[in-house]
Design a protein around this motif. Structure first.
Motif, mmCIF file in Angstrom:
data_model
loop_
_atom_site.group_PDB
_atom_site.id
_atom_site.type_symbol
_atom_site.label_atom_id
_atom_site.label_comp_id
_atom_site.label_asym_id
_atom_site.label_seq_id
_atom_site.Cartn_x
_atom_site.Cartn_y
_atom_site.Cartn_z
ATOM 1 N N SER A 24 39.243 -42.452 -26.595
ATOM 2 C CA SER A 24 38.356 -42.169 -25.189
ATOM 3 C C SER A 24 39.660 -42.312 -24.313
ATOM 4 C CB SER A 24 37.582 -43.087 -24.977
ATOM 5 O OG SER A 24 38.185 -44.582 -25.053
ATOM 6 N N ALA A 25 39.492 -41.298 -23.180
ATOM 7 C CA ALA A 25 40.317 -41.342 -22.002
ATOM 8 C C ALA A 25 39.779 -42.458 -21.065
ATOM 9 C CB ALA A 25 40.148 -40.170 -21.297
ATOM 10 N N ASP A 26 40.792 -42.818 -20.380
ATOM 11 C CA ASP A 26 40.369 -43.822 -19.301
ATOM 12 C C ASP A 26 40.030 -43.104 -18.172
ATOM 13 O OD1 ASP A 26 40.334 -46.426 -18.613
ATOM 14 O OD2 ASP A 26 42.657 -46.804 -18.374
ATOM 15 N N GLU A 27 39.311 -44.068 -17.088
ATOM 16 C CA GLU A 27 38.657 -43.339 -15.883
ATOM 17 C C GLU A 27 38.981 -44.177 -14.721
ATOM 18 O OE1 GLU A 27 34.878 -41.321 -15.560
ATOM 19 O OE2 GLU A 27 34.399 -42.353 -17.627
ATOM 20 N N PHE A 28 39.186 -43.507 -13.507
ATOM 21 C CA PHE A 28 39.364 -44.030 -12.364
ATOM 22 C C PHE A 28 38.647 -43.367 -11.146
ATOM 23 C CE2 PHE A 28 43.034 -45.141 -15.017
ATOM 24 C CZ PHE A 28 43.576 -46.373 -14.611
ATOM 25 N N ASP A 29 38.183 -44.116 -10.236
ATOM 26 C CA ASP A 29 37.628 -43.798 -9.065
ATOM 27 C C ASP A 29 38.378 -43.847 -7.924
ATOM 28 O OD1 ASP A 29 35.089 -43.076 -10.129
ATOM 29 O OD2 ASP A 29 34.204 -45.224 -10.021
ATOM 30 N N VAL A 30 38.405 -42.986 -6.983
ATOM 31 C CA VAL A 30 39.340 -42.798 -5.766
ATOM 32 C C VAL A 30 38.463 -42.651 -4.726
ATOM 33 C CG1 VAL A 30 40.941 -41.499 -4.730
ATOM 34 C CG2 VAL A 30 41.085 -41.440 -7.097
ATOM 35 N N ALA A 31 38.569 -43.366 -3.588
ATOM 36 C CA ALA A 31 37.730 -43.284 -2.305
ATOM 37 C C ALA A 31 38.797 -43.000 -1.155
ATOM 38 C CB ALA A 31 36.889 -44.604 -2.157
ATOM 39 N N GLY A 32 38.248 -42.550 -0.100
ATOM 40 C CA GLY A 32 39.202 -41.970 1.214
ATOM 41 C C GLY A 32 38.558 -41.383 2.056
ATOM 42 N N ASP A 33 39.449 -40.485 2.951
ATOM 43 C CA ASP A 33 38.991 -39.700 3.650
ATOM 44 C C ASP A 33 38.540 -38.338 3.115
ATOM 45 O OD1 ASP A 33 39.309 -39.420 6.665
ATOM 46 O OD2 ASP A 33 40.337 -37.779 6.488
ATOM 47 N N ALA A 34 37.512 -38.188 3.504
ATOM 48 C CA ALA A 34 36.876 -36.889 3.037
ATOM 49 C C ALA A 34 37.618 -35.390 3.064
ATOM 50 C CB ALA A 34 35.440 -36.718 3.558
ATOM 51 N N GLY A 35 37.685 -34.750 1.881
ATOM 52 C CA GLY A 35 38.384 -33.447 1.879
ATOM 53 C C GLY A 35 39.838 -33.391 1.843
ATOM 54 N N ALA A 68 36.276 -39.167 -5.412
ATOM 55 C CA ALA A 68 36.785 -38.487 -6.377
ATOM 56 C C ALA A 68 36.765 -39.617 -7.849
ATOM 57 C CB ALA A 68 38.185 -38.024 -5.988
ATOM 58 N N ASN A 69 36.900 -38.666 -8.863
ATOM 59 C CA ASN A 69 37.022 -39.570 -10.265
ATOM 60 C C ASN A 69 38.064 -38.814 -10.978
ATOM 61 O OD1 ASN A 69 36.125 -39.535 -12.914
ATOM 62 N ND2 ASN A 69 35.460 -41.409 -12.216
ATOM 63 N N PHE A 70 38.827 -39.316 -11.924
ATOM 64 C CA PHE A 70 39.784 -38.687 -12.588
ATOM 65 C C PHE A 70 40.009 -39.340 -14.277
ATOM 66 C CE2 PHE A 70 42.697 -40.655 -10.109
ATOM 67 C CZ PHE A 70 43.539 -41.642 -11.020
ATOM 68 N N ALA A 71 40.272 -38.617 -15.002
ATOM 69 C CA ALA A 71 40.677 -39.269 -16.343
ATOM 70 C C ALA A 71 41.991 -39.401 -16.725
ATOM 71 C CB ALA A 71 39.647 -38.467 -17.376
ATOM 72 N N VAL A 72 42.521 -40.281 -17.638
ATOM 73 C CA VAL A 72 43.666 -40.282 -18.079
ATOM 74 C C VAL A 72 43.575 -40.383 -19.561
ATOM 75 C CG1 VAL A 72 46.173 -41.825 -18.138
ATOM 76 C CG2 VAL A 72 44.332 -41.667 -15.978
ATOM 77 N N GLY A 73 44.450 -39.524 -20.223
ATOM 78 C CA GLY A 73 44.731 -39.439 -21.417
ATOM 79 C C GLY A 73 46.182 -40.095 -21.720
ATOM 80 N N GLY A 74 46.748 -39.657 -23.206
ATOM 81 C CA GLY A 74 48.136 -40.133 -23.427
ATOM 82 C C GLY A 74 48.740 -39.965 -24.547
ATOM 83 N N THR A 75 49.883 -40.101 -24.794
ATOM 84 C CA THR A 75 50.337 -39.715 -25.886
ATOM 85 C C THR A 75 50.930 -41.211 -26.484
ATOM 86 O OG1 THR A 75 50.938 -37.545 -25.530
ATOM 87 C CG2 THR A 75 52.221 -38.423 -27.353
ATOM 88 N N LEU A 76 50.833 -41.503 -27.788
ATOM 89 C CA LEU A 76 51.265 -42.703 -28.366
ATOM 90 C C LEU A 76 52.358 -42.421 -29.418
ATOM 91 C CD1 LEU A 76 51.034 -45.911 -28.803
ATOM 92 C CD2 LEU A 76 49.220 -45.271 -30.474
ATOM 93 N N THR A 77 53.347 -43.010 -29.349
ATOM 94 C CA THR A 77 54.357 -42.761 -30.310
ATOM 95 C C THR A 77 54.262 -43.948 -31.590
ATOM 96 O OG1 THR A 77 55.822 -41.682 -28.676
ATOM 97 C CG2 THR A 77 56.918 -42.600 -30.765
ATOM 98 N N VAL A 78 54.239 -43.454 -32.617
ATOM 99 C CA VAL A 78 53.794 -44.189 -33.844
ATOM 100 C C VAL A 78 55.172 -44.254 -34.739
ATOM 101 C CG1 VAL A 78 52.596 -44.928 -35.657
ATOM 102 C CG2 VAL A 78 51.262 -43.747 -33.728
ATOM 103 N N GLY A 79 55.608 -45.478 -34.833
ATOM 104 C CA GLY A 79 56.858 -45.509 -35.785
ATOM 105 C C GLY A 79 56.573 -45.329 -37.150
ATOM 106 N N ALA A 80 57.510 -45.239 -38.050
ATOM 107 C CA ALA A 80 57.438 -45.274 -39.456
ATOM 108 C C ALA A 80 57.114 -46.689 -40.033
ATOM 109 C CB ALA A 80 58.684 -44.627 -40.229
ATOM 110 N N SER A 81 56.205 -46.532 -40.627
ATOM 111 C CA SER A 81 55.379 -47.884 -41.336
ATOM 112 C C SER A 81 55.052 -48.898 -40.093
ATOM 113 C CB SER A 81 56.555 -48.456 -42.117
ATOM 114 O OG SER A 81 56.883 -47.760 -43.447
ATOM 115 N N GLN A 82 54.742 -48.414 -39.117
ATOM 116 C CA GLN A 82 54.192 -49.220 -37.966
ATOM 117 C C GLN A 82 53.388 -50.478 -38.638
ATOM 118 O OE1 GLN A 82 55.223 -48.182 -34.604
ATOM 119 N NE2 GLN A 82 54.645 -50.592 -34.085
ATOM 120 N N LEU A 83 53.790 -51.942 -38.083
ATOM 121 C CA LEU A 83 53.088 -52.852 -38.282
ATOM 122 C C LEU A 83 51.569 -52.713 -38.255
ATOM 123 C CD1 LEU A 83 53.108 -55.866 -39.301
ATOM 124 C CD2 LEU A 83 53.367 -56.387 -37.037
#
Length: 167
Positions: free
Chosen positions: A87-98, A137-152
């Motif tokens: 899932s992506a993360d989500e944030f709400d923003v509030a402020g001056d319209a437009g 306003a609302n926006f979502a955040v995805g991402g890229t995770l780097t997985v090492g060889a034989s990660q614990l």
């Protein structure tokens, strides 16, 4: 008498010219001033939302990518488990319209429950947004995770920073 009349006319001309010049040397006008106080921009994390990279095997390493729409994919030798939930993360923003605003995120790490083993990730958010007519306003955040060889194996968790600012 003619001389006196001419002298009086000349004197009157000098006096009226001098008085007229003084009035032009001392003149005033009003200016105008304006100001606009803009509502402060605020950022709130949506309760219950999180950037979840899901469950996977590490193999010889690769990446886990979660889009801003919450869709997960893998690269390299990483394999998502059949019951994995991303899932992506989500944030709400509030402020001056437009008003438009910029969004920045900071790369970080998630840490294994052992307290020392980590995996790095880079959050992915839209670069900008615009507050609607209600100042929201609302926006979502995805991402890229780097997985090492034989990660614990085990559970990993962490946080990252998101910042918004008016353009």
């Amino acid at each position: 008498m003619k001389k006196f009349a001419v002298l009086a006319a000349v004197a009157a001309a000098f006096t009226s010219t001098s008085a007229f010049a003084q009035a032009l040397d001392d003149n005033q006008a009003e200016g105008s001033a304006t100001a606009e106080v803009v509502a402060p921009i605020t950022l709130t994390h949506v309760v219950g939302a999180e950037l979840a990279f899901g469950s996977f095997t590490a193999g010889t390493g690769g990446t886990v990518v979660v889009s801003q729409a919450g869709v997960g994919s893998v690269t390299g030798d990483v394999v998502h488990m059949s019951d994995s939930i991303e899932s992506a993360d989500e944030f709400d923003v509030a402020g001056d319209a437009g008003r438009q605003f910029s969004i920045t995120t900071t790369p970080d790490v998630i840490t294994h429950t052992d307290g020392t083993t980590t995996m790095s990730f880079v959050p992915s958010a839209p670069a900008t947004g615009t507050l609607d007519v209600n100042g929201d306003a609302n926006f979502a955040v995805g991402g890229t995770l780097t997985v090492g060889a034989s990660q614990l194996a085990g559970d990993y968790a962490g946080t990252y920073l998101v910042e918004v600012a008016y353009n």
